[in-house]
Design an enzyme around this catalytic site. Structure first.
Site, PDB file in Angstrom:
ATOM      1  N   ARG A 107       6.856 115.023  82.333  1.00  0.00           N
ATOM      2  CA  ARG A 107       6.522 114.166  83.491  1.00  0.00           C
ATOM      3  C   ARG A 107       7.493 114.438  84.641  1.00  0.00           C
ATOM      4  O   ARG A 107       7.090 114.472  85.814  1.00  0.00           O
ATOM      5  CB  ARG A 107       6.556 112.683  83.085  1.00  0.00           C
ATOM      6  CG  ARG A 107       5.345 112.286  82.233  1.00  0.00           C
ATOM      7  CD  ARG A 107       5.560 110.986  81.488  1.00  0.00           C
ATOM      8  NE  ARG A 107       5.790 109.862  82.372  1.00  0.00           N
ATOM      9  CZ  ARG A 107       6.407 108.738  82.004  1.00  0.00           C
ATOM     10  NH1 ARG A 107       6.851 108.604  80.758  1.00  0.00           N
ATOM     11  NH2 ARG A 107       6.567 107.763  82.863  1.00  0.00           N
ATOM     12  N   ARG A 134      12.982 101.586  77.953  1.00  0.00           N
ATOM     13  CA  ARG A 134      11.606 101.102  77.928  1.00  0.00           C
ATOM     14  C   ARG A 134      10.893 101.570  76.659  1.00  0.00           C
ATOM     15  O   ARG A 134      10.100 100.837  76.069  1.00  0.00           O
ATOM     16  CB  ARG A 134      10.846 101.579  79.176  1.00  0.00           C
ATOM     17  CG  ARG A 134       9.464 100.966  79.269  1.00  0.00           C
ATOM     18  CD  ARG A 134       8.750 101.339  80.534  1.00  0.00           C
ATOM     19  NE  ARG A 134       8.585 102.775  80.635  1.00  0.00           N
ATOM     20  CZ  ARG A 134       8.196 103.406  81.724  1.00  0.00           C
ATOM     21  NH1 ARG A 134       7.942 102.715  82.831  1.00  0.00           N
ATOM     22  NH2 ARG A 134       8.059 104.706  81.733  1.00  0.00           N
ATOM     23  N   ARG A 140       5.831 102.771  74.960  1.00  0.00           N
ATOM     24  CA  ARG A 140       4.773 103.444  75.727  1.00  0.00           C
ATOM     25  C   ARG A 140       4.624 104.879  75.211  1.00  0.00           C
ATOM     26  O   ARG A 140       5.625 105.585  75.063  1.00  0.00           O
ATOM     27  CB  ARG A 140       5.143 103.422  77.231  1.00  0.00           C
ATOM     28  CG  ARG A 140       3.937 103.394  78.132  1.00  0.00           C
ATOM     29  CD  ARG A 140       4.336 103.141  79.567  1.00  0.00           C
ATOM     30  NE  ARG A 140       4.241 104.359  80.349  1.00  0.00           N
ATOM     31  CZ  ARG A 140       4.416 104.420  81.657  1.00  0.00           C
ATOM     32  NH1 ARG A 140       4.717 103.324  82.328  1.00  0.00           N
ATOM     33  NH2 ARG A 140       4.313 105.563  82.289  1.00  0.00           N
TER      34      ARG A 140
HETATM   35  P1  AP5 Z   1       9.419 101.147  86.054  1.00  0.00           P
HETATM   36  O1  AP5 Z   1       9.364 100.105  87.094  1.00  0.00           O
HETATM   37  O2  AP5 Z   1       8.415 101.105  84.950  1.00  0.00           O
HETATM   38  O3  AP5 Z   1       9.428 102.585  86.732  1.00  0.00           O
HETATM   39  P2  AP5 Z   1       8.225 103.415  87.324  1.00  0.00           P
HETATM   40  O4  AP5 Z   1       8.762 104.182  88.477  1.00  0.00           O
HETATM   41  O5  AP5 Z   1       7.032 102.532  87.565  1.00  0.00           O
HETATM   42  O6  AP5 Z   1       8.021 104.376  86.079  1.00  0.00           O
HETATM   43  P3  AP5 Z   1       6.759 104.908  85.322  1.00  0.00           P
HETATM   44  O7  AP5 Z   1       7.333 105.658  84.159  1.00  0.00           O
HETATM   45  O8  AP5 Z   1       5.757 103.837  85.021  1.00  0.00           O
HETATM   46  O9  AP5 Z   1       6.176 105.868  86.403  1.00  0.00           O
HETATM   47  P4  AP5 Z   1       5.259 107.066  86.265  1.00  0.00           P
HETATM   48  O10 AP5 Z   1       5.030 107.423  87.672  1.00  0.00           O
HETATM   49  O11 AP5 Z   1       5.725 108.152  85.379  1.00  0.00           O
HETATM   50  O12 AP5 Z   1       4.040 106.431  85.438  1.00  0.00           O
HETATM   51  P5  AP5 Z   1       2.577 105.970  85.838  1.00  0.00           P
HETATM   52  O13 AP5 Z   1       2.296 104.751  85.073  1.00  0.00           O
HETATM   53  O14 AP5 Z   1       2.371 105.974  87.311  1.00  0.00           O
HETATM   54  O15 AP5 Z   1      10.899 101.145  85.447  1.00  0.00           O
HETATM   55  C1  AP5 Z   1      11.235 101.961  84.351  1.00  0.00           C
HETATM   56  C2  AP5 Z   1      12.246 101.208  83.456  1.00  0.00           C
HETATM   57  O16 AP5 Z   1      13.442 100.999  84.202  1.00  0.00           O
HETATM   58  C3  AP5 Z   1      11.747  99.809  83.045  1.00  0.00           C
HETATM   59  O17 AP5 Z   1      12.151  99.573  81.712  1.00  0.00           O
HETATM   60  C4  AP5 Z   1      12.455  98.873  84.017  1.00  0.00           C
HETATM   61  O18 AP5 Z   1      12.689  97.606  83.443  1.00  0.00           O
HETATM   62  C5  AP5 Z   1      13.757  99.612  84.291  1.00  0.00           C
HETATM   63  N1  AP5 Z   1      14.267  99.378  85.662  1.00  0.00           N
HETATM   64  C6  AP5 Z   1      13.543  99.333  86.812  1.00  0.00           C
HETATM   65  N2  AP5 Z   1      14.337  99.117  87.873  1.00  0.00           N
HETATM   66  C7  AP5 Z   1      15.596  99.044  87.378  1.00  0.00           C
HETATM   67  C8  AP5 Z   1      16.882  98.827  87.988  1.00  0.00           C
HETATM   68  N3  AP5 Z   1      17.020  98.650  89.321  1.00  0.00           N
HETATM   69  N4  AP5 Z   1      17.971  98.824  87.194  1.00  0.00           N
HETATM   70  C9  AP5 Z   1      17.846  99.005  85.844  1.00  0.00           C
HETATM   71  N5  AP5 Z   1      16.674  99.190  85.210  1.00  0.00           N
HETATM   72  C10 AP5 Z   1      15.559  99.217  85.969  1.00  0.00           C
HETATM   73  O19 AP5 Z   1       1.717 107.191  85.283  1.00  0.00           O
HETATM   74  C11 AP5 Z   1       1.603 107.447  83.892  1.00  0.00           C
HETATM   75  C12 AP5 Z   1       0.648 108.630  83.691  1.00  0.00           C
HETATM   76  O20 AP5 Z   1      -0.661 108.284  84.198  1.00  0.00           O
HETATM   77  C13 AP5 Z   1       1.008 109.923  84.438  1.00  0.00           C
HETATM   78  O21 AP5 Z   1       1.931 110.716  83.723  1.00  0.00           O
HETATM   79  C14 AP5 Z   1      -0.365 110.588  84.556  1.00  0.00           C
HETATM   80  O22 AP5 Z   1      -0.759 111.171  83.348  1.00  0.00           O
HETATM   81  C15 AP5 Z   1      -1.278 109.407  84.822  1.00  0.00           C
HETATM   82  N6  AP5 Z   1      -1.420 109.128  86.262  1.00  0.00           N
HETATM   83  C16 AP5 Z   1      -0.981 108.007  86.930  1.00  0.00           C
HETATM   84  N7  AP5 Z   1      -1.282 108.097  88.232  1.00  0.00           N
HETATM   85  C17 AP5 Z   1      -1.905 109.295  88.402  1.00  0.00           C
HETATM   86  C18 AP5 Z   1      -2.421 109.979  89.521  1.00  0.00           C
HETATM   87  N8  AP5 Z   1      -2.327 109.444  90.754  1.00  0.00           N
HETATM   88  N9  AP5 Z   1      -2.985 111.194  89.329  1.00  0.00           N
HETATM   89  C19 AP5 Z   1      -3.073 111.746  88.112  1.00  0.00           C
HETATM   90  N10 AP5 Z   1      -2.577 111.157  86.995  1.00  0.00           N
HETATM   91  C20 AP5 Z   1      -2.001 109.945  87.139  1.00  0.00           C
END
Ligand code: AP5
Length: 189
Positions: free
Chosen positions: A144, A127, A133
């Site tokens: 993370r 990604r 990103r």
């Molecule tokens: P993807 O679907 O993007 O995975 P994801 O689990 O959504 O991963 P993220 O990295 O977005 O999760 P995160 O929890 O760290 O980030 P968030 O945005 O919530 O898939 C990842 C990759 O794999 C993609 O390229 C996809 O194509 C590929 N893929 C998917 N499925 C696949 C499969 N089956 N086979 C092969 N490839 C596959 O948070 C970001 C930041 O925001 C945090 O670090 C924090 O600073 C803040 N934040 C967000 N929510 C909160 C909260 N509730 N409280 C405090 N801070 C927060």
């Protein structure tokens, strides 16, 4: 259906939520996406959140809860929602239960996507190359993953204790993983 998708960074929560929202007819509510939109718009909240996100830390509970509350008040969320990225620590878990009780929309199930760490690292590297990103650098991803193990794993344990956790194998092609999630949902789905 009111469900939470749990899982490490890169486990596929966002990808699966996008696939399932059409199938289930409910919105995908991602706190990460809401925060990234605020960063992009340059709002005061976005400016405050940016440095925290770029460091791989959690944004303050109060900010994220306020954003979530606003989003769940939209008309499309009255039929249910797929929550992605929330709750991420035990305090958020308690806040979510209180909020959902107040709006009369209790959570039905929490699905945890289980993916081995070596695959997570490969997926995020893919990604990073495709999308650039800001928080997908190797150093930030390490942080993370550390924050996830320390603060979010206890959330999964909490849902297990109250009998609402289903663990789904997140390895396989996208449609296969979606079918596993659909199969793990309670009958009312
Ligand atoms: P993807 O679907 O993007 O995975 P994801 O689990 O959504 O991963 P993220 O990295 O977005 O999760 P995160 O929890 O760290 O980030 P968030 O945005 O919530 O898939 C990842 C990759 O794999 C993609 O390229 C996809 O194509 C590929 N893929 C998917 N499925 C696949 C499969 N089956 N086979 C092969 N490839 C596959 O948070 C970001 C930041 O925001 C945090 O670090 C924090 O600073 C803040 N934040 C967000 N929510 C909160 C909260 N509730 N409280 C405090 N801070 C927060």
């Amino acid at each position: 259906m009111r469900l939470v998708l749990l899982g490490a960074p890169g486990s596929g929560k966002g990808t699966q939520a996008e696939l399932l929202k059409g199938e289930l007819g409910i919105p995908h509510v991602s706190t990460g996406d809401l925060l990234r939109a605020a960063v992009k718009a340059g709002t005061p909240l976005g400016i405050e959140a940016k440095a925290v996100m770029d460091a791989g830390q959690l944004v303050s509970d109060a900010i994220v809860l306020g954003m979530l509350e606003d989003r769940l008040a939209h008309a499309d969320a009255t039929k249910g929602f797929i929550l992605d990225g929330y709750p991420r620590n035990v305090a958020q878990c308690e806040a979510l239960e209180t909020l959902l009780a107040r709006i009369g929309q209790p959570l039905e199930v929490a699905i945890k996507l289980d993916v081995p760490s070596e695959l997570i690292v490969d997926r995020i590297a893919g990604r990073a190359a495709a999308q650039g990103r800001k928080d997908d650098t190797p150093e930030t991803v390490r942080e993370r993953l550390r924050v996830y193990a320390e603060q979010t794993e206890p959330v999964a344990r909490h849902f297990a204790q109250i009998g609402k956790l289903k663990v789904v194998d997140g390895v396989g092609d996208l449609a296969e993983v979606s079918q596993r999630i659909l199969g793990a949902l309670p009958q009312s789905a």
